[in-house]
Motif scaffolding. Structure first.
Motif, PDB file in Angstrom:
ATOM      1  N   PHE A 437     -36.816  61.939 183.007  1.00 54.82           N
ATOM      2  CA  PHE A 437     -38.006  61.757 181.971  1.00 54.82           C
ATOM      3  C   PHE A 437     -39.219  62.795 181.625  1.00 54.82           C
ATOM      4  N   ASP A 438     -39.776  63.449 182.549  1.00 49.79           N
ATOM      5  CA  ASP A 438     -40.731  64.340 182.595  1.00 49.79           C
ATOM      6  C   ASP A 438     -40.003  65.476 182.202  1.00 49.79           C
ATOM      7  N   TYR A 442     -41.006  67.495 178.495  1.00 55.99           N
ATOM      8  CA  TYR A 442     -41.186  68.937 177.842  1.00 55.99           C
ATOM      9  C   TYR A 442     -40.134  69.659 177.084  1.00 55.99           C
ATOM     10  N   THR A 443     -39.009  69.428 177.406  1.00 53.12           N
ATOM     11  CA  THR A 443     -37.669  70.256 176.869  1.00 53.12           C
ATOM     12  C   THR A 443     -37.867  69.837 175.152  1.00 53.12           C
ATOM     13  N   CYS A 444     -38.123  68.546 174.856  1.00 51.91           N
ATOM     14  CA  CYS A 444     -38.108  67.946 173.561  1.00 51.91           C
ATOM     15  C   CYS A 444     -39.177  68.672 172.901  1.00 51.91           C
ATOM     16  N   ALA A 445     -40.153  69.053 173.447  1.00 48.80           N
ATOM     17  CA  ALA A 445     -41.440  69.879 172.713  1.00 48.80           C
ATOM     18  C   ALA A 445     -41.012  71.145 172.283  1.00 48.80           C
ATOM     19  N   ALA A 446     -40.915  71.822 171.032  1.00 48.76           N
ATOM     20  CA  ALA A 446     -40.632  73.045 170.461  1.00 48.76           C
ATOM     21  C   ALA A 446     -41.111  74.119 171.559  1.00 48.76           C
ATOM     22  N   GLY A 679     -31.279  63.253 170.915  1.00 44.24           N
ATOM     23  CA  GLY A 679     -31.550  63.082 172.269  1.00 44.24           C
ATOM     24  C   GLY A 679     -33.115  63.109 172.651  1.00 44.24           C
ATOM     25  N   CYS A 680     -33.871  63.338 171.503  1.00 43.66           N
ATOM     26  CA  CYS A 680     -35.449  63.346 171.803  1.00 43.66           C
ATOM     27  C   CYS A 680     -36.267  62.423 171.186  1.00 43.66           C
ATOM     28  N   SER A 681     -35.887  61.153 170.911  1.00 42.66           N
ATOM     29  CA  SER A 681     -36.537  60.235 170.487  1.00 42.66           C
ATOM     30  C   SER A 681     -36.968  59.293 171.778  1.00 42.66           C
TER      31      SER A 681
END
Length: 728
Positions: A437-438, A442-446, A679-681
């Motif tokens: 989750f954590d 992070y990785t879903c933020a550009a 995969g980032c919603s």
């Protein structure tokens, strides 16, 4: 205070060379070389020389200064020595400092202009200015506001050290947790400034009535340093203006020519959008911390170049380390790369063990001071940085890396610290398929994704990347040449040459470290790009390109390169200048106003991290989560709060919120549907964490339609829906 009404509009001469002193290698040091200066050395001493005739005292940095000469005197002498100037060359020192000051004013003006153009900040109301400080920025600014509005400075500091609003119902020392020394210092300056101005009767701000149109009520907008937000931002921009002066001095010293300082500054401006984001996000920790890293690296360069170390240089390095680490929790990771680079410089033989140990010793003292000033923040002692300092002191060779990792693991287990565990997981996710989750947050933020493919192309268009590659190849060629000389001739004096050029090898290795960081995490290119600008200054170095400058005038080469750089560089600057915006967030303004006037002062809120920062800052209500994610307990709380966007049952989520004593939940439908990439919603992120409920309708979608029976809708607009938690 004056209240007025106005409408808000929405729209160097050649010198003969002299032979080197018999006691020195002809390659030692980097002399101050101006355009057109032939020969490898001038009559004035190189920056590495000490005890030049004509300076104050027998040496540039006396080990024991004369009576009455403090650290300031030693630093001035050290700067003069660093620039390689005799007493007769003091005019050149002042010229260098004046050029550095001009660069500082230029950068201050540039970022101030961009910030005002982007937000129309001078015309915003107090609430709008606070809302403009989104996410972490708003959280940090809230503590400045607390101290400024407190009955006294000490009372304000006590309030942030015993904070009850940030992680309700916990009482935490935010000064310890959030690196808030910049806010404490700025708040003290603001209180002193306003008190003095009031005493002598000087007006510090002018307030206006601003009409906003579109049926909106007028607002009051104040300008001047008497306004807390304006003062806060102004000091940040002044600090980052001074940073550009340091860059000019840095480039000048490293390259041995003021042309090198010019190259560094212009490269920074031509690649400004890749170098910094202070003009868009002034309150972030890097805005306070990074200028001191520039100073710290300049001092490291001086120490590596010097043939003998003096107390003044080491004290200055210690102070710059502390000023770099105190404002920013990430500083320890940057210093880890520096320690690794210095250790590699030692391994290949470019500095001796005595100098390395002195630098490590200073880092240890700096870390200890920060540990004390941060009220025993155990995250510092259990960091990779601290482990690397200990291991490098006792172990030499390749065991350093393994020892650092093992000691870091052991100290974390012993102290029970997991606050930085997410950093290790984040790096693991970059190389393997690890997800949690954590990590996904992070990785879903550009900014935490890999470097954009377009970034190297942008570096190439301004010729920054080609120039740096040429410099890097020249340094590698020199290293290979030196190593080959040792292997072929086995002459001890050849190794002496290596010791004199450790600063070049260090910068090459540091470039590799910053490149790795920038590729793995796009946000960290703020270290890579400015360092590339510093490296570009070495295009003026006679140590690396003396063979070329014997044939071509150095000024001709440098200005030809700068002219080519300016083609795309000027276009980049024009693009920045064309950014014209105006901050407006009416839905959040409605939300904040409703909270202030329709809820009790002790009502507890939960919701998205950026929104919680604004609720705490502007509505002064307790919140249970916030954007400062570098704490294991806070990450666990946020995970509970974000379960509203999972596929769990409403009853289960409500019970968890009740345990946190939440009264109101601010639901944002956009968080339920937005998706930066596959995969980032939020529901997809929860599917990784909670596969048992995968396939069910997300709870947020259900609550947007009907909040009962577990929640009651008490406020709603186009963006926000406030749900009151029904307690049984």
């Amino acid at each position: 205070m004056v209240l007025q009404a106005r409408n808000k509009h929405r729209e160097a001469a050649p010198k003969p060379p002299q032979p080197p002193r018999a006691s020195q290698s002809p390659l030692r040091g980097t002399p101050e070389v101006g355009a057109g200066e032939p020969g490898p050395e001038r009559a004035s001493p190189s920056p590495g020389r000490k005890g030049a005739a004509g300076r104050k005292g027998p040496r540039a940095e006396p080990a024991v200064p004369p009576s009455g000469v403090g650290l300031g005197g030693r630093l001035v002498a050290g700067l003069r020595g660093a620039l390689g100037l005799r007493r007769a060359g003091r005019g050149r020192t002042w010229t260098t400092l004046l050029l550095a000051a001009f660069a500082a004013v230029l950068h201050w003006s540039h970022i101030t202009h961009l910030f005002e153009n982007d937000r129309h900040f001078s015309h915003l109301s107090t609430l709008e200015r606070e809302m403009a400080f989104r996410t972490e920025m708003g959280l940090y600014y809230s503590y400045f506001k607390t101290i400024v509005e407190a009955p006294s400075f000490l009372n304000g500091v006590w309030m942030i050290m015993n904070d009850k609003l940030t992680e309700y119902p916990l009482v935490i020392n935010t000064l310890k947790r959030f690196n808030l020394y910049p806010e404490v210092i700025l708040a003290s300056w603001y209180r002193i400034y306003t008190k003095i101005m009031d005493m002598i009767g000087i007006q510090t701000k002018i307030c206006w009535t601003v009409t906003r149109g579109e049926g909106l009520s007028p607002i009051e907008s104040c300008e001047g340093l008497g306004d807390p937000a304006c003062f806060y931002v102004a000091v940040i921009f002044i600090l980052n203006g001074l940073m550009m002066a340091l860059f000019f001095i840095y480039g000048t010293y490293l390259s041995g020519s003021r042309l090198g300082g010019l190259v560094t500054v212009l490269c920074f401006f031509f690649n400004h959008g890749e170098c910094t984001r202070v003009m868009w996000t002034p309150p972030l920790r890097e805005s306070f911390s990074y200028p001191f890293l520039v100073l710290q690296m300049l001092l490291v360069t001086h120490i590596l170049r010097a043939t003998k170390l003096y107390r003044g240089s080491l004290i200055a390095l210690c102070i710059s380390n502390v000023f770099f680490m105190l404002p920013w929790q990430f500083a320890q990771f940057v210093l880890l790369t520096q320690i690794a680079s210095l250790f590699a410089v030692y391994v290949v033989g470019y500095i001796d063990i005595c100098k390395l140990r002195k630098i490590i010793y200073i880092h240890m003292i700096s870390l200890a001071l920060c540990f004390v000033l941060m009220f025993g923040n155990s995250m510092l002692l259990t960091s990779y940085y601290a482990s690397s300092l200990v291991i490098i002191w006792v172990i030499q060779g390749c065991l350093w890396l393994f020892g650092t990792v093992i000691l870091k693991y052991l100290t974390s287990r012993i102290f029970g610290i997991a606050d930085d565990a997410h950093i290790g997981n984040l790096l693991t996710s970059k190389f393997f398929s690890y997800k949690d989750f954590d990590t996904l947050l992070y990785t879903c933020a550009a900014e935490f994704d890999f470097m954009e493919k377009e970034t190297p192309l942008r570096y190439t268009k301004t010729l920054l990347l080609p120039v740096v590659l040429v410099v890097f190849i020249a340094i590698v060629r020199k290293i290979i040449s030196d190593m080959w000389s040792i292997l072929a001739k086995q002459q001890t004096h050849i190794r002496k040459h290596q010791f004199d050029h450790g600063e070049l090898v260090y910068h090459a290795l540091q470039l590799l470290a910053y490149t790795a960081l920038g590729i793995l995490i796009m946000r960290l290119k703020l270290f890579l790009t400015p360092h590339m600008c510093v490296m570009a200054s070495l295009i003026c170095s006679r140590q690396l390109f003396g063979w070329l400058f014997c044939k071509v005038h150095p000024g001709a080469v440098v200005f030809a390169v700068l002219a080519a750089m300016s083609i795309q560089g000027s276009a980049n600057l024009q693009t920045q200048w064309n950014i014209v915006g105006e901050f407006s967030n009416l839905p959040q303004e409605e939300l904040i106003e409703w909270i202030k006037y329709s809820t009790k002062p002790d009502a507890v809120f939960a919701g998205a991290m950026p929104t919680m920062a604004s609720v705490k800052l502007s509505a002064l209500r307790p919140v249970v989560n916030h954007p400062h994610y570098e704490d294991a307990g806070l990450r666990a709380r946020t995970k509970i709060v974000y379960s509203m966007y999972s596929r769990k049952a409403a009853e289960e989520v409500k019970q968890e919120l009740i345990k946190l004593k939440v009264n109101y939940y601010i639901l944002e439908e956009s968080w339920c549907v937005r998706r930066s990439k596959p995969g980032c919603s939020m529901p997809e992120i929860w599917d990784v964490e909670d596969p048992a409920n995968a396939g069910k309708t997300p709870l947020c979608n259900l609550l947007v339609k009907e909040s009962k029976p577990h929640f009651t809708t008490v406020f709603q607009n186009s963006v926000y829906k406030v749900l009151e938690v029904i307690k049984e």
